[in-house]
Design a protein around this motif. Structure first.
Motif, PDB file in Angstrom:
ATOM      1  N   ILE A  67       0.858  -1.170  -0.184  1.00 28.52           N
ATOM      2  CA  ILE A  67      -0.046  -0.143  -0.262  1.00 28.52           C
ATOM      3  C   ILE A  67       0.897   1.147  -0.053  1.00 28.52           C
ATOM      4  O   ILE A  67       0.584   2.196  -0.596  1.00 28.52           O
ATOM      5  CB  ILE A  67      -0.908  -0.069   1.160  1.00 28.52           C
ATOM      6  CG1 ILE A  67      -2.091  -1.050   0.893  1.00 28.52           C
ATOM      7  CG2 ILE A  67      -1.765   1.299   1.341  1.00 28.52           C
ATOM      8  CD1 ILE A  67      -2.848  -1.250   2.262  1.00 28.52           C
ATOM      9  N   ALA A  68       1.999   1.012   0.709  1.00 28.14           N
ATOM     10  CA  ALA A  68       2.690   2.292   0.767  1.00 28.14           C
ATOM     11  C   ALA A  68       3.278   2.665  -0.643  1.00 28.14           C
ATOM     12  O   ALA A  68       3.506   3.747  -1.035  1.00 28.14           O
ATOM     13  CB  ALA A  68       4.093   2.047   1.624  1.00 28.14           C
ATOM     14  N   VAL A  69       3.657   1.673  -1.409  1.00 26.40           N
ATOM     15  CA  VAL A  69       4.312   1.827  -2.833  1.00 26.40           C
ATOM     16  C   VAL A  69       3.112   2.425  -3.716  1.00 26.40           C
ATOM     17  O   VAL A  69       3.639   3.242  -4.309  1.00 26.40           O
ATOM     18  CB  VAL A  69       4.790   0.562  -3.359  1.00 26.40           C
ATOM     19  CG1 VAL A  69       5.462   0.909  -4.632  1.00 26.40           C
ATOM     20  CG2 VAL A  69       6.123  -0.131  -2.332  1.00 26.40           C
ATOM     21  N   LEU A  70       1.953   1.752  -3.335  1.00 27.38           N
ATOM     22  CA  LEU A  70       0.685   2.259  -4.401  1.00 27.38           C
ATOM     23  C   LEU A  70       0.668   3.858  -4.127  1.00 27.38           C
ATOM     24  O   LEU A  70       0.172   4.386  -4.994  1.00 27.38           O
ATOM     25  CB  LEU A  70      -0.342   1.337  -3.991  1.00 27.38           C
ATOM     26  CG  LEU A  70      -1.638   1.892  -4.796  1.00 27.38           C
ATOM     27  CD1 LEU A  70      -1.148   1.496  -6.314  1.00 27.38           C
ATOM     28  CD2 LEU A  70      -2.822   1.054  -4.410  1.00 27.38           C
ATOM     29  N   THR A  71       0.814   4.094  -2.633  1.00 25.70           N
ATOM     30  CA  THR A  71       0.290   5.354  -2.366  1.00 25.70           C
ATOM     31  C   THR A  71       1.422   6.312  -3.083  1.00 25.70           C
ATOM     32  O   THR A  71       1.217   7.315  -3.408  1.00 25.70           O
ATOM     33  CB  THR A  71       0.564   5.608  -0.708  1.00 25.70           C
ATOM     34  OG1 THR A  71      -0.003   4.470  -0.034  1.00 25.70           O
ATOM     35  CG2 THR A  71      -0.054   6.763  -0.210  1.00 25.70           C
ATOM     36  N   MET A  72       2.783   5.997  -2.920  1.00 22.43           N
ATOM     37  CA  MET A  72       3.661   6.825  -3.698  1.00 22.43           C
ATOM     38  C   MET A  72       3.446   7.159  -5.081  1.00 22.43           C
ATOM     39  O   MET A  72       3.474   8.167  -5.463  1.00 22.43           O
ATOM     40  CB  MET A  72       5.031   6.111  -3.686  1.00 22.43           C
ATOM     41  CG  MET A  72       5.706   5.978  -2.200  1.00 22.43           C
ATOM     42  SD  MET A  72       7.140   4.784  -2.389  1.00 22.43           S
ATOM     43  CE  MET A  72       7.348   4.901  -0.348  1.00 22.43           C
ATOM     44  N   VAL A  73       2.758   5.903  -5.747  1.00 22.64           N
ATOM     45  CA  VAL A  73       2.488   6.053  -7.091  1.00 22.64           C
ATOM     46  C   VAL A  73       1.385   7.222  -7.337  1.00 22.64           C
ATOM     47  O   VAL A  73       1.396   8.084  -8.300  1.00 22.64           O
ATOM     48  CB  VAL A  73       2.192   4.655  -7.938  1.00 22.64           C
ATOM     49  CG1 VAL A  73       1.625   5.045  -9.371  1.00 22.64           C
ATOM     50  CG2 VAL A  73       3.287   3.918  -7.961  1.00 22.64           C
ATOM     51  N   VAL A  74       0.207   6.942  -6.555  1.00 21.02           N
ATOM     52  CA  VAL A  74      -0.894   8.035  -6.583  1.00 21.02           C
ATOM     53  C   VAL A  74      -0.473   9.382  -6.136  1.00 21.02           C
ATOM     54  O   VAL A  74      -0.729  10.285  -7.078  1.00 21.02           O
ATOM     55  CB  VAL A  74      -1.898   7.124  -5.775  1.00 21.02           C
ATOM     56  CG1 VAL A  74      -3.147   8.034  -5.777  1.00 21.02           C
ATOM     57  CG2 VAL A  74      -2.295   6.095  -6.384  1.00 21.02           C
TER      58      VAL A  74
END
Lengths: 362, 242
Positions: free
Chosen positions: A272-279
């Motif tokens: 989720i942290a990586v996805l948050t970075m992308v978003v």
């Protein structure tokens, strides 16, 4: 690069050239600045670069191809464990990096295809749920494969991983020239930086290639993409495999850098942290992934350094654990993002083909 | 009118299509000859779009066969059918809203790599669609519905189709715009492209098409020339509002 420059308010628009150089110089001297604040900051910078690679890879899947992947960290795990199996005393195998790293990438890509096949027909929420499950399956496997045969050493993880050895040059040993010493964290920083730059160049080429355009079309409208002759099945699998490759390489580097892997590094929260970075950075945008990764690796650490002393001073004791604060900050960042800049810090340009191809002007 | 060659370009024989357990198309047979424009009319949910999607390959068959140009294409994936010359303009247009008009059109030539010929084809599309040419650099999502439909047709043409499948090109458009679209379709037909047209606007479709099929709950019930169908009292009662 230009996207990044444009995204910087005021400076980027007025002095694009100067801003570009500023970014390059900053990237080059960042560890020196970090060193001024202490070793831990250099380590954070190194991790920020690893997260950049992850964000770049996930951006391929989520941003370019539009496939929401909540189990991305599994590929990171595959890469890291490949390193742990093939370059550590655990099995007593010590292979050089130029075998282990590509192998890790290949295994990750294979895992990506394995995930890709069953989810070909899924979209949106359903896809997210299955990928989430996949991520957990991998983590739980790592956690439990110590019995009856000990493969992953279970929750204890694997220790004493070989460090990165570039043809006899060990990156984890500081270089000494007389009295002058270059700390190994610098070496890792510059090596990771090279990897990130390489990834960016590769992904940039990919984005304007036939494949990139096919992904863009698929994300916009899958039926229309099929109608213009895109093999959506292969393109989806390719997105999963290529995205996973970046995760695998980053995972291998993580293993070598950390010297230790355990299942808890690959929890759902990391995905989720990586996805948050992308978003956060801006979906479908290379500069966005880089900025997002940097911001969301550094901010929680800064917060931790501020929050702990402040809590100590105000309450006399630490009430909120920094790890809790990190999640709080991530969620807060997402909410603020949705309100203020829904397209991310660096909004993606809707340009997929090469402008020079367009004759009608753009 | 025109002479039919011996064998049809497209022939559906006993085609059945199902969504899960529910049969949407219950064994239909139809054929299209080279250079024809044929329309498929019918009420909502009759299975028209389903049929078109099965011909283009985005849906699989539950039974029957689809012959095209002498080959059984029933199991080919969509992109291979496109290479054989079957292009679909999907329902609701399906343009790439974030790309510019020119990028959209160029995406239509995705399967081709003959740059010079693509440019020539683009020019042909521009002369056919002057409205579109004025908006090449515009992001396609900001176009009006009619312009988007034209872009969608232009994009399909860039794959150099022999058979063009048009799914409700008049959907949601003002009558005046619809007529413009049909003029474009007529031009495409005059260039020798075979057209299968799915329409709810039966009146207009039958005026333009040489032949028509009427579809009712997954079956073809009436068939005939456009004029015959326009005069058929049953068709008039059911689809032309009389």
């Amino acid at each position: 690069m230009n996207e990044l420059v444009e995204a910087i308010p005021f400076l980027g628009k007025r002095y694009p050239k100067a801003t570009k150089w500023l970014i390059i110089i900053l990237a080059a001297v960042a560890p020196l600045i970090a060193a001024y604040f202490g070793r831990s900051w250099m380590r954070i910078l190194d991790f920020a670069l690893l997260y950049m690679m992850l964000a770049l890879g996930l951006n391929l899947v989520v941003g370019f191809a539009g496939l929401l992947d909540l189990g991305y960290i599994a590929f990171y795990a595959v890469g890291a464990y490949t390193w742990a199996f093939l370059a550590s005393p655990h099995f007593g195998i010590h292979m050089p990096f130029w075998i282990v790293l590509p192998l890790g990438a290949a295994f990750a890509a294979l895992a990506g295809i394995m995930l890709g096949f069953p989810v070909l027909r899924l979209r949106g929420d359903y896809l997210a749920i299955v990928t989430l499950g996949f991520g957990e399956i991998v983590r739980i496997f790592m956690n439990n494969l110590n019995h009856p045969i000990n493969i992953t050493n279970g929750p204890q993880g694997i220790n004493a991983l070989d460090s990165l050895n570039l043809f006899g040059w060990n990156l984890s040993q500081s270089i000494k020239i007389g009295d002058f010493q270059i700390h190994y964290l610098y070496l890792y920083y510059y090596f990771f930086l090279l990897c990130v730059i390489g990834s960016i160049i590769f992904i940039k080429r990919l984005q304007i290639s036939r494949v990139g355009r096919a992904w863009a079309a698929m994300r916009d409208d899958e039926l229309a993409a099929k109608a213009i002759g895109i093999n959506t099945r292969n393109m989806k699998l390719l997105a999963f495999a290529l995205g996973a490759t970046f995760g695998g390489v980053a995972g291998g580097l993580f293993g070598s850098f950390q010297g230790f892997v355990s299942p808890e590094s690959f929890s759902l929260m990391e995905s989720i942290a990586v996805l948050t970075m992308v978003v956060f950075g801006g979906m479908g945008n290379i500069a966005g992934a880089v900025v997002g990764a940097l911001a969301l690796t550094a901010l929680p650490e800064i917060l931790r350094n501020i929050a702990l002393p402040v809590q100590q001073a105000v309450f006399g004791t630490v009430i909120l654990d920094p790890e809790v604060l990190r999640m709080l900050l991530l969620s807060l960042a997402m909410i603020l993002m949705m309100l203020l800049r829904p397209a991310g810090l660096v909004p993606a340009h809707a340009r997929y083909s090469r402008p020079e191809l367009l004759k009608g002007g753009a | 009118m025109h002479t039919n060659p011996a064998s049809p370009l497209l022939q559906l024989d006993g085609v059945k299509i199902a969504y899960g357990g529910i049969q949407a198309v219950k064994g239909i047979s139809l054929e299209l000859y080279k250079g024809e424009m044929v329309c498929l009319i019918g009420a909502n949910g009759a299975g028209k779009t389903t049929t078109l999607n099965a011909i283009s390959g985005t849906l699989g068959l539950a039974g029957g066969s689809i012959m095209y140009d002498g080959d059984d294409i029933g199991t080919l994936p969509t992109h291979k059918r496109l290479r054989k010359g079957i292009a679909l303009v999907p329902e609701g247009r399906g343009i790439f809203t974030r790309l510019t008009v020119e990028e959209n059109l160029r995406m239509g030539a995705y399967i081709r790599n003959d740059a010079a010929a693509i440019d020539a084809d683009l020019e042909r599309v521009y002369t056919m669609l002057p409205r579109v040419k004025e908006r090449l650099a515009q992001v396609a999502g900001t176009l009006s519905g009619g312009e988007q439909q034209m872009v969608a047709i232009g994009r399909a043409l860039l794959s150099r189709p022999k058979l063009l499948l048009l799914d409700e090109p008049s959907m949601g458009l003002a009558p005046l715009v619809v007529e413009k679209i049909f003029e474009v379709v007529q031009t495409v037909k005059n260039e020798g492209v075979t057209i299968l047209l799915v329409e709810q606007n039966a009146n207009l479709a039958l005026e333009f098409a040489q032949r028509g099929y009427v579809m009712e709950s997954g079956q073809l019930t009436i068939t005939g020339s456009g004029r015959e169908l326009l005069a058929d009292p049953k068709v008039r009662a059911a689809y032309l509002g009389e």
